[in-house]
Scaffold this motif. Structure first.
Motif, PDB file in Angstrom:
ATOM      1  N   GLY A   1       3.147  -1.261   7.010  1.00 36.26           N
ATOM      2  CA  GLY A   1       1.709  -1.512   6.976  1.00 36.26           C
ATOM      3  C   GLY A   1       1.225  -1.870   5.589  1.00 36.26           C
ATOM      4  O   GLY A   1       2.013  -2.188   4.685  1.00 36.26           O
ATOM      5  N   ALA A   2      -0.089  -1.791   5.396  1.00 38.49           N
ATOM      6  CA  ALA A   2      -0.699  -2.177   4.119  1.00 38.49           C
ATOM      7  C   ALA A   2      -1.100  -0.932   3.326  1.00 38.49           C
ATOM      8  O   ALA A   2      -0.477   0.120   3.445  1.00 38.49           O
ATOM      9  N   CYS A   3      -2.161  -1.033   2.543  1.00 41.96           N
ATOM     10  CA  CYS A   3      -2.548   0.047   1.633  1.00 41.96           C
ATOM     11  C   CYS A   3      -3.419   1.095   2.316  1.00 41.96           C
ATOM     12  O   CYS A   3      -4.160   0.800   3.259  1.00 41.96           O
ATOM     13  N   ALA A   4      -3.345   2.302   1.794  1.00 38.18           N
ATOM     14  CA  ALA A   4      -4.276   3.354   2.204  1.00 38.18           C
ATOM     15  C   ALA A   4      -5.674   2.947   1.735  1.00 38.18           C
ATOM     16  O   ALA A   4      -5.826   2.244   0.737  1.00 38.18           O
ATOM     17  N   GLY A   5      -6.703   3.348   2.484  1.00 35.82           N
ATOM     18  CA  GLY A   5      -8.060   3.010   2.090  1.00 35.82           C
ATOM     19  C   GLY A   5      -8.435   1.571   2.376  1.00 35.82           C
ATOM     20  O   GLY A   5      -9.425   1.067   1.856  1.00 35.82           O
ATOM     21  N   SER A   6      -7.625   0.891   3.214  1.00 34.36           N
ATOM     22  CA  SER A   6      -7.941  -0.474   3.633  1.00 34.36           C
ATOM     23  C   SER A   6      -8.328  -0.441   5.103  1.00 34.36           C
ATOM     24  O   SER A   6      -8.443   0.621   5.707  1.00 34.36           O
ATOM     25  N   THR A   7      -8.519  -1.625   5.694  1.00 33.67           N
ATOM     26  CA  THR A   7      -8.835  -1.672   7.121  1.00 33.67           C
ATOM     27  C   THR A   7      -7.574  -1.795   7.968  1.00 33.67           C
ATOM     28  O   THR A   7      -7.659  -1.923   9.187  1.00 33.67           O
ATOM     29  N   SER A   8      -6.408  -1.755   7.332  1.00 35.07           N
ATOM     30  CA  SER A   8      -5.144  -1.994   8.025  1.00 35.07           C
ATOM     31  C   SER A   8      -4.570  -0.718   8.641  1.00 35.07           C
ATOM     32  O   SER A   8      -4.958   0.399   8.287  1.00 35.07           O
ATOM     33  N   GLY A   9      -3.613  -0.920   9.551  1.00 32.11           N
ATOM     34  CA  GLY A   9      -2.913   0.195  10.176  1.00 32.11           C
ATOM     35  C   GLY A   9      -1.554   0.406   9.535  1.00 32.11           C
ATOM     36  O   GLY A   9      -1.330   0.083   8.379  1.00 32.11           O
ATOM     37  N   GLY A  10      -0.613   0.926  10.339  1.00 30.00           N
ATOM     38  CA  GLY A  10       0.729   1.181   9.834  1.00 30.00           C
ATOM     39  C   GLY A  10       0.831   2.497   9.088  1.00 30.00           C
ATOM     40  O   GLY A  10      -0.130   3.248   8.945  1.00 30.00           O
ATOM     41  N   MET A  11       2.026   2.760   8.582  1.00 27.43           N
ATOM     42  CA  MET A  11       2.281   4.009   7.873  1.00 27.43           C
ATOM     43  C   MET A  11       1.559   4.066   6.538  1.00 27.43           C
ATOM     44  O   MET A  11       1.200   5.126   6.059  1.00 27.43           O
ATOM     45  N   LYS A  12       1.318   2.950   5.923  1.00 28.15           N
ATOM     46  CA  LYS A  12       0.680   2.742   4.625  1.00 28.15           C
ATOM     47  C   LYS A  12       1.724   2.731   3.508  1.00 28.15           C
ATOM     48  O   LYS A  12       2.674   3.509   3.493  1.00 28.15           O
ATOM     49  N   VAL A  13       1.506   1.859   2.550  1.00 28.17           N
ATOM     50  CA  VAL A  13       2.438   1.667   1.438  1.00 28.17           C
ATOM     51  C   VAL A  13       2.566   2.944   0.609  1.00 28.17           C
ATOM     52  O   VAL A  13       3.658   3.290   0.154  1.00 28.17           O
ATOM     53  N   THR A  14       1.451   3.665   0.423  1.00 28.11           N
ATOM     54  CA  THR A  14       1.505   4.902  -0.369  1.00 28.11           C
ATOM     55  C   THR A  14       2.473   5.902   0.243  1.00 28.11           C
ATOM     56  O   THR A  14       3.284   6.514  -0.473  1.00 28.11           O
TER      57      THR A  14
END
Length: 480
Positions: free
Chosen positions: A338-351
């Motif tokens: 997924g993309a970054c935490a605190g964005s509108t994206s889903g997924g596990m998050k890069v962080t």
């Protein structure tokens, strides 16, 4: 637990959702469509129920962490039920389960669809379908409560329950000010993309709806061939770049406004996010170059698809199911990250991915040197142990939920690739998977049970498990 305040808060949210339906109602009247009642009925239901439970504010207005979780979980389920009624009442999606699936996919910014001919929908329904992406992108509940609530503590608990990522931090001293900053950035980026798409020759209606889908990283297309319909390198790059921008942590934009560039340079998540996206796009471009007769054209398609998948948007300009296996595997891995935490994206998050990778590395070092002391660092700072444990706990819950979902959906006897990637695509709020649920396919052929399981998966993926799991936990209900 303050049940009365929970009901009061959900009631106010229902009224806010009813107000958002006035836009598609107005469009249906403007275009002379015959489905105005499909909006009037849910608006009336929402307002009546909302006013009944929120007409009088409770004396005890205290809200705690668990109460915020309950409000967010109940609120998302309720708005999904209310939001699906226009599709169902209009008869353009005659199955209630299908209507619910489509609406959950919209609000959770997933983009998975049961529609095989999206162009058959009335324009107002196409608008409502894409508008749910924009509403759900930044968190419609926290936004509604920020308007209605004068107590910062109430907004705090819901923000922490609804905003994606392992840590939610304030941009200002109060959550309400933070929300205004966030939504100001969100609206500004939305307007800029809309204008740029207009410059590219895309019609006004199409530009608006594709902007909604990009901003919320949702990806509902309004053409059967998605963005590929326009066959424009300019449009591909505008949407591709803005998907990438909406996948960034919105704190980064605040830092840019505040001219705190040194903090951006030291941000590990931004480095990993951009590095992974550009790196994956280049590798896939090289891999598919023989199919597109040159690196430039191959990069155009690879960058768009990498940006779309990693930000969990789900738009497509190519049928990547036909790409070489290496490219498909890279896209599946990006689906999970997924993309970054605190964005509108889903997924596990890069962080979370960074923390998991560094934790695994330190575990190996610890095995070699048991007496050594290692700490996980992100942005040059030591990550607190409770956050590391939270990330590990999230990963365990993620894997368990994915395994159970795959087992339940396997009763439909679809092929392995379709079954597994359908779960990944819905649980990570991506949209398309591989196999029968690829960019040219749909989720229409799954059973009602599988669609319900995947709808729950979209909700838990968007809310990152805990609000929904707590809602269905008898232990949480029993505690006072």
């Amino acid at each position: 637990m303050n049940y009365r305040m929970i009901a009061y808060s959900v009631g106010r949210i229902l009224v806010a959702v009813a107000a958002t339906m006035l836009a598609p109602l107005g469009l249906s009247l403007l275009y002379g469509e015959s489905i105005a009642l499909a909006y009037v009925i849910p608006i009336v239901i929402s307002v009546l129920i909302g006013l009944c439970v929120s007409a009088k504010a409770p004396k005890n207005k205290s809200l705690y962490g668990r109460d915020g979780m309950f409000i967010v979980a109940i609120g998302w389920i309720v708005i999904s039920i209310i939001g699906c009624l226009p599709f169902y009442i209009s008869g353009q999606i005659p199955s209630f389960v299908d209507s619910f699936f489509e609406t959950v996919s919209g609000f959770t910014t997933t983009g998975s669809s049961i529609l095989t001919n999206v162009e058959a929908l009335d324009k107002s329904l196409l608008f409502w379908r894409s508008f749910t992406h924009w509403l759900g992108g930044m968190g419609v509940l926290a936004f509604a409560m920020a308007i209605f609530s004068s107590k910062d503590t109430r907004t705090t608990h819901m923000m922490r329950a609804e905003m994606p990522g392992p840590v939610v931090g304030k941009l200002a001293s109060r959550w309400q000010f933070s929300l205004r900053i966030l939504y100001g950035i969100y609206i500004a980026l939305t307007v800029i993309e809309f204008v740029l798409l207009l410059f590219g020759g895309m019609p006004v209606f199409d530009s608006l709806l594709h902007t909604f889908g990009t901003a919320g990283t949702g990806g509902f297309g309004i053409k059967n061939s998605s963005v590929a319909y326009y066959n424009s390198a300019y449009i591909d790059y505008v949407i591709g770049i803005f998907m990438m921008l909406f996948g960034l942590n919105f704190n980064v934009y605040f830092l840019i406004i505040a001219r705190k560039f040194s903090q951006i340079k030291s941000n590990d998540e931004v480095k990993w996010y951009i590095g992974m996206m550009i790196g994956a796009a280049v590798i896939i471009a090289l891999n598919i170059m023989p199919m597109y007769h040159g690196f430039g054209r191959a990069f155009r398609y690879s960058f768009f698809q990498v940006s779309s998948i990693m930000t969990t948007t789900g738009y497509s300009t190519a049928d990547f199911v036909r790409w070489p296996m290496l490219s498909q595997i890279i896209l599946v891995l990006l689906m999970v990250v997924g993309a970054c935490a605190g964005s509108t994206s889903g997924g596990m998050k890069v962080t979370r991915f960074i923390i998991l990778m560094k934790t695994a590395t330190h575990s190996i070092k610890k095995a070699v040197s048991p007496r050594s002391v290692f700490s996980v660092k992100v942005d040059g700072k030591t990550v607190e142990k409770n956050i590391v444990n939270g990330v590990l706990g999230y990963f365990v819950v993620y894997m368990l939920f994915a395994a159970v979902s795959i087992l339940l959906i396997s009763f439909d006897n679809k092929d392995f690739t379709t079954t597994v990637t359908a779960v990944i695509a819905t649980m990570n709020n991506i949209g398309p998977g591989l196999g029968l649920v690829g960019p040219t396919g749909s989720f229409a052929d799954f059973s009602a049970l599988s669609k319900i399981v995947m709808s729950i998966g979209m909700l838990v993926g968007r809310l990152e498990f805990y609000p929904i799991l707590i809602l269905f936990s008898p232990y949480a209900w029993k505690r006072t």
